[in-house]
Design a protein around this motif. Structure first.
Motif, mmCIF file in Angstrom:
data_model
loop_
_atom_site.group_PDB
_atom_site.id
_atom_site.type_symbol
_atom_site.label_atom_id
_atom_site.label_comp_id
_atom_site.label_asym_id
_atom_site.label_seq_id
_atom_site.Cartn_x
_atom_site.Cartn_y
_atom_site.Cartn_z
ATOM 1 N N LEU A 250 0.804 -1.220 0.000
ATOM 2 C CA LEU A 250 0.000 0.000 0.000
ATOM 3 C C LEU A 250 0.840 1.275 0.000
ATOM 4 O O LEU A 250 0.638 2.145 -0.849
ATOM 5 N N PRO A 251 1.806 1.423 0.915
ATOM 6 C CA PRO A 251 2.627 2.637 0.835
ATOM 7 C C PRO A 251 3.496 2.696 -0.404
ATOM 8 O O PRO A 251 3.739 3.782 -0.940
ATOM 9 N N LEU A 252 3.956 1.524 -0.890
ATOM 10 C CA LEU A 252 4.776 1.518 -2.108
ATOM 11 C C LEU A 252 3.975 1.993 -3.314
ATOM 12 O O LEU A 252 4.498 2.719 -4.173
ATOM 13 N N VAL A 253 2.717 1.597 -3.401
ATOM 14 C CA VAL A 253 1.859 2.063 -4.494
ATOM 15 C C VAL A 253 1.706 3.576 -4.445
ATOM 16 O O VAL A 253 1.781 4.268 -5.470
ATOM 17 N N LEU A 254 1.513 4.104 -3.237
ATOM 18 C CA LEU A 254 1.378 5.553 -3.090
ATOM 19 C C LEU A 254 2.670 6.268 -3.472
ATOM 20 O O LEU A 254 2.646 7.296 -4.173
ATOM 21 N N ILE A 255 3.815 5.723 -3.029
ATOM 22 C CA ILE A 255 5.108 6.317 -3.380
ATOM 23 C C ILE A 255 5.312 6.320 -4.885
ATOM 24 O O ILE A 255 5.731 7.323 -5.475
ATOM 25 N N LEU A 256 5.017 5.196 -5.523
ATOM 26 C CA LEU A 256 5.179 5.104 -6.975
ATOM 27 C C LEU A 256 4.223 6.041 -7.701
ATOM 28 O O LEU A 256 4.573 6.615 -8.733
ATOM 29 N N ALA A 257 3.012 6.189 -7.163
ATOM 30 C CA ALA A 257 2.040 7.086 -7.802
ATOM 31 C C ALA A 257 2.520 8.532 -7.761
ATOM 32 O O ALA A 257 2.392 9.272 -8.748
#
Length: 460
Positions: A250-257
């Motif tokens: 979840l945080p990785l998706v946000l970081i990548l976004a």
């Protein structure tokens, strides 16, 4: 005598800041006092303050600065989701079986939080509450335990999306335009927050790597200072693979976004901040931690922080206006030109001055008071604006660790148990301050660490 008035203005502002007066009111009040004296004694043009409304409107109308409240909103929202607790639990399970593993887990979590929240105080306090007791149960060296928490918590000052980089990008962008106009370059080449985000990415990761190397080196040389977790302790952090994947994803998706949209040119930093704010809300809702009360708390916290930043910016704008009215720019050029060592001497003086100021005043004050004075001169001497911005950001990050006034030390002292002395914390951050200095030296000798990636991404 009159040519020294800009320096007197700067000194008086610093004195009032040290006396504890509010930053924004100090900047505006002292500047108005000097402006009034200048007009009364005919030292400056009476129409000086007529330019102030345009400056204030320029701040309000600044598209780049919209990213500040959006990134603050994103960070506060993620803080309320307790994401750091889940991450520490998962990383503890992943690294706990090796010597120094919990220290490495803290660094990894600090990196992920830096790239998703960027709130130093919240990161240091949370990791101090959660990981420090576990480290003490394992008989970690007190200095190493507190040092790694403080250092990891400050990564949000450098790793994008960082409020420091947003503010620096705006200030350096104006300074770069001014320096090029002075040199007769037209139309001037722009430097943006996105350039600084991309430029800070590689140095930030190198810094994380150096932190981890230090922890592993201590664990190798002094196994008793960073022991591995016993099976009973690891049970506290046990997580199944699917839970670990979900917590990390979840945080990785946000970081990548957020960062991915900037790196691939899909969105500007301001638009990416909007994506991050919305993504943080969705994560909070997905974790069933979003309620009207929580949303109200998020809004109030965001409003307070953003208002503080913009009020300081308004005061700093007035300070800059009066400083230039007294020909402060010409004075800085003259001082820097007379320094031995040319550009190197000027840059060294600025970095040392910022490092020393970081002992006593906040990074926002340094960005808004010092950088507008020195940046146009340094950029006119041919320094790359992205490299300069990253160097300043690392220097400001170091100020959060430096005793006796490092803010990260204050945050951790507030939650650390009584058996951990302040001297333990001071001793613990010294190696990480040395690593920061090493990183600054590496950037000085290899500026490509900050400039190569932006040139590759933006083709310039």
């Amino acid at each position: 005598m009159l040519e020294l008035l800009p320096l007197l203005l700067f000194v008086v502002v610093c004195v009032f800041l040290l006396l504890g007066y509010p930053v924004a009111l100090t900047l505006a009040g002292v500047s108005l006092l000097f402006a009034g004296l200048g007009v009364a004694f005919d030292w400056i043009h009476p129409g000086l303050l007529n330019a102030l409304p345009n400056r204030l409107y320029g701040i309000i109308d600044n598209y780049t600065l919209i990213a500040v409240p959006l990134f603050v909103f994103m960070g506060v929202t993620l803080e309320r989701t307790k994401i750091s607790e889940d991450l520490l639990s998962s990383m503890g399970a992943l690294f706990g079986g090796m010597r120094g593993g919990l220290g490495l887990a803290v660094i990894v979590v600090g990196t992920l939080l830096a790239a998703s929240t960027g709130i130093v105080g919240a990161t240091v306090v949370t990791m101090g509450l959660l990981s420090l007791p576990a480290m003490m149960r394992l008989n970690y060296d007190k200095g190493l335990a507190t040092g790694v928490i403080c250092a990891s918590g400050t990564l949000g000052q450098l790793i994008p999306p960082s409020i420091v980089l947003v503010l620096l990008g705006d200030v350096l962008g104006s300074a770069y335009t001014q320096a090029q106009a002075t040199a007769g370059i037209w139309p001037p080449k722009a430097v943006s927050v996105g350039d600084l985000f991309v430029g800070a990415l590689l140095p930030g990761l190198v810094l994380v790597f150096l932190y981890m190397v230090w922890v592993m080196l201590v664990a190798w040389r002094k196994p008793q200072a960073a022991p591995a977790m016993a099976k009973e302790e690891r049970a506290r952090y046990k997580a199944n693979p699917w839970k670990l994947l979900r917590i990390l994803l979840l945080p990785l998706v946000l970081i990548l976004a957020v960062l991915g949209s900037i790196l691939f040119g899909i969105a500007t930093p301001t638009e990416a901040a909007g994506v991050g704010a919305l993504g943080a809300l969705l994560l909070a809702a997905f974790g069933r931690k979003l309620s009207f009360k929580v949303l109200q708390e998020i809004g109030e916290s965001t409003l307070k922080t953003s208002s503080m930043v913009f009020l300081i910016l308004i005061g700093a704008s007035l300070f800059s206006l009066v400083f230039r009215a007294y020909d402060g720019d010409a004075l800085m050029h003259a001082i820097f030109d007379q320094l031995p060592g040319g550009v190197f001497g000027a840059m060294l003086l600025v970095m040392v001055m910022m490092f020393l100021l970081g002992f006593i005043i906040d990074f926002i004050e340094i960005i808004f008071v010092v950088v507008p004075i020195v940046a146009p001169v340094l950029l006119a001497m041919g320094l790359d604006p992205v490299w300069l911005g990253v160097m300043i950001a690392i220097n400001l990050q170091t100020s959060f660790l430096t005793p006796p006034f490092g803010f990260a030390l204050f945050y951790l002292r507030g939650v650390a148990p009584p058996n951990i002395k302040t001297s333990d914390m001071y001793r613990g951050v010294v190696p990480f301050i040395a690593i920061q200095m090493l990183m600054i030296a590496l950037l000085a000798f290899f500026p490509e660490l900050a400039t190569a990636l932006p040139q590759w991404v933006y083709g310039g």
